[in-house]
Design a protein around this motif. Structure first.
Motif, PDB file in Angstrom:
ATOM      1  N   VAL A   4       1.039  -1.268  -0.059  1.00  0.00           N
ATOM      2  CA  VAL A   4      -0.051  -0.116   0.147  1.00  0.00           C
ATOM      3  C   VAL A   4       0.950   1.181  -0.133  1.00  0.00           C
ATOM      4  CG1 VAL A   4      -1.668   1.366   1.289  1.00  0.00           C
ATOM      5  CG2 VAL A   4      -1.983  -0.975   1.233  1.00  0.00           C
ATOM      6  N   ASP A   5       0.653   2.257  -0.910  1.00  0.00           N
ATOM      7  CA  ASP A   5       1.384   3.280  -1.165  1.00  0.00           C
ATOM      8  C   ASP A   5       0.541   4.444  -0.489  1.00  0.00           C
ATOM      9  OD1 ASP A   5       2.747   5.824  -1.710  1.00  0.00           O
ATOM     10  OD2 ASP A   5       3.105   5.213  -3.657  1.00  0.00           O
ATOM     11  N   GLU A 204       5.542   4.796   1.869  1.00  0.00           N
ATOM     12  CA  GLU A 204       4.899   5.782   1.023  1.00  0.00           C
ATOM     13  C   GLU A 204       5.839   6.012  -0.178  1.00  0.00           C
ATOM     14  OE1 GLU A 204       5.171   9.989   2.020  1.00  0.00           O
ATOM     15  OE2 GLU A 204       4.548   9.118   4.006  1.00  0.00           O
ATOM     16  N   THR A 205       5.344   6.681  -1.243  1.00  0.00           N
ATOM     17  CA  THR A 205       6.385   7.230  -2.301  1.00  0.00           C
ATOM     18  C   THR A 205       6.415   8.996  -2.114  1.00  0.00           C
ATOM     19  OG1 THR A 205       4.711   7.279  -3.845  1.00  0.00           O
ATOM     20  CG2 THR A 205       6.312   5.586  -3.921  1.00  0.00           C
ATOM     21  N   ARG A 219      12.937  11.305 -13.557  1.00  0.00           N
ATOM     22  CA  ARG A 219      12.667  12.884 -13.360  1.00  0.00           C
ATOM     23  C   ARG A 219      11.373  12.545 -12.414  1.00  0.00           C
ATOM     24  NH1 ARG A 219       7.905  13.605 -16.292  1.00  0.00           N
ATOM     25  NH2 ARG A 219       7.443  12.134 -17.952  1.00  0.00           N
ATOM     26  N   ARG A 220      10.647  11.531 -12.069  1.00  0.00           N
ATOM     27  CA  ARG A 220       9.372  11.496 -11.474  1.00  0.00           C
ATOM     28  C   ARG A 220       9.610  10.282 -10.610  1.00  0.00           C
ATOM     29  NH1 ARG A 220       4.661  10.474 -15.665  1.00  0.00           N
ATOM     30  NH2 ARG A 220       5.527   8.386 -16.269  1.00  0.00           N
ATOM     31  N   ASN A 221       8.896  10.190  -9.283  1.00  0.00           N
ATOM     32  CA  ASN A 221       8.689   9.189  -8.506  1.00  0.00           C
ATOM     33  C   ASN A 221       7.448   8.737  -9.052  1.00  0.00           C
ATOM     34  OD1 ASN A 221       9.003   6.974  -6.665  1.00  0.00           O
ATOM     35  ND2 ASN A 221       8.796   8.570  -4.784  1.00  0.00           N
ATOM     36  N   GLN A 222       6.995   7.218  -8.602  1.00  0.00           N
ATOM     37  CA  GLN A 222       5.698   6.538  -8.775  1.00  0.00           C
ATOM     38  C   GLN A 222       5.353   5.723  -7.919  1.00  0.00           C
ATOM     39  OE1 GLN A 222       5.414   3.919 -12.396  1.00  0.00           O
ATOM     40  NE2 GLN A 222       7.514   4.747 -12.844  1.00  0.00           N
ATOM     41  N   PRO A 223       4.177   5.357  -7.791  1.00  0.00           N
ATOM     42  CA  PRO A 223       3.644   4.265  -6.724  1.00  0.00           C
ATOM     43  C   PRO A 223       4.285   3.097  -6.974  1.00  0.00           C
ATOM     44  CG  PRO A 223       1.788   5.476  -7.652  1.00  0.00           C
ATOM     45  CD  PRO A 223       2.990   5.918  -8.432  1.00  0.00           C
TER      46      PRO A 223
END
Length: 262
Positions: A4-5, A204-205, A219-223
């Protein structure tokens, strides 16, 4: 393995071109539930539209401390009404204190304490943002708890010292670790990650921010990358990653009253 994020910002522009593909990746990574945070009540309709697309998404409503210059006499009424309007709202927030980027301490205290009251009224937990404000946060929460009773909640994206971590554990809060725990130089975060009781641990992210090792160059974080947070916690705590996944999923479902499976 299910994960679970507990803190995402999928409504940000970084995800608009390919959100369906991002969802496919989080599902392939075993992410079965996500909690979407809110930095301003004006985001509510957009977040709800994303939840309409992805049934595994629950969400919060609140005002971020860096936006408390927008706080008015009607803000509390608006947050209360929105939080009551959809059963997928599982928390108030993110709210809290940020003394790193803003010095409007009075406004932040007022907005935060009022949102704690809303959470208590609705029986919802709070998602707490705290940056360079741990002592003030702990003092405020102690005062509120003594006056009105505890509210459940989580210190999100936690990066405090072990001493500060203990303050918030003593106040009954969960502690959520983000990609920061994977950073080599985050020694005090590593220590905090080792001391949090098993039943208070969350992951979490905070995407699209703070991509974890080994994805820091993205360039971006993601779940989907919440798995790397779980893996690092497993190493730090000397347990199998499956144990971290199982426990943090159970903790998230309990705190946010989430169904255990989609």
């Amino acid at each position: 393995m299910q994960l679970v994020d507990t803190h995402v910002h999928l409504n940000f522009d970084a995800f608009q071109p390919d959100l369906d593909a991002i969802a496919q990746q989080w599902r392939e990574a075993g992410v079965v539930r996500l909690v979407h945070s809110c930095v301003d009540p004006t985001e509510f309709d957009g977040i709800r539209a994303i939840a309409d697309r992805f049934p595994e998404l629950s969400f919060a409503v609140g005002l971020h401390p860096l936006d408390t210059d927008k706080w008015t006499t009607r803000s509390a009424e608006q947050i209360l009404a929105l939080a009551s309007s959809d059963s997928r709202v599982v928390a108030i927030g993110e709210t809290g204190l940020d003394f790193y980027k803003a010095d409007n301490h009075g406004q932040q205290f007022q907005a935060f304490e009022t949102q704690l009251s809303i959470a208590r009224q609705l029986g919802l937990p709070v998602i707490i943002h705290c940056r360079e404000a741990a002592a003030a946060m702990a003092d405020l929460l102690k005062s509120v708890w003594q006056k009105s009773g505890r509210v459940a909640g989580v210190m999100h994206c936690w990066s405090g010292t072990p001493e500060e971590t203990q303050w918030f554990l003593d106040l009954g809060l969960h502690i959520s670790f983000s990609g920061i725990v994977t950073f080599k130089n985050a020694a005090h975060v590593h220590e905090s990650a080792q001391m949090v009781p098993t039943d208070r641990l969350l992951i979490e992210t905070d995407c699209p921010f703070l991509a974890p090792v080994p994805k820091r160059g993205d360039r971006r974080n993601q779940p989907a990358y919440v798995r790397y947070v779980a893996e690092r916690l497993a190493v730090l705590r000397g347990v199998a990653v499956e144990a971290i996944a199982t426990q943090t999923t159970e903790n998230a479902c309990h705190l946010f009253n989430l169904p255990s499976a989609v």
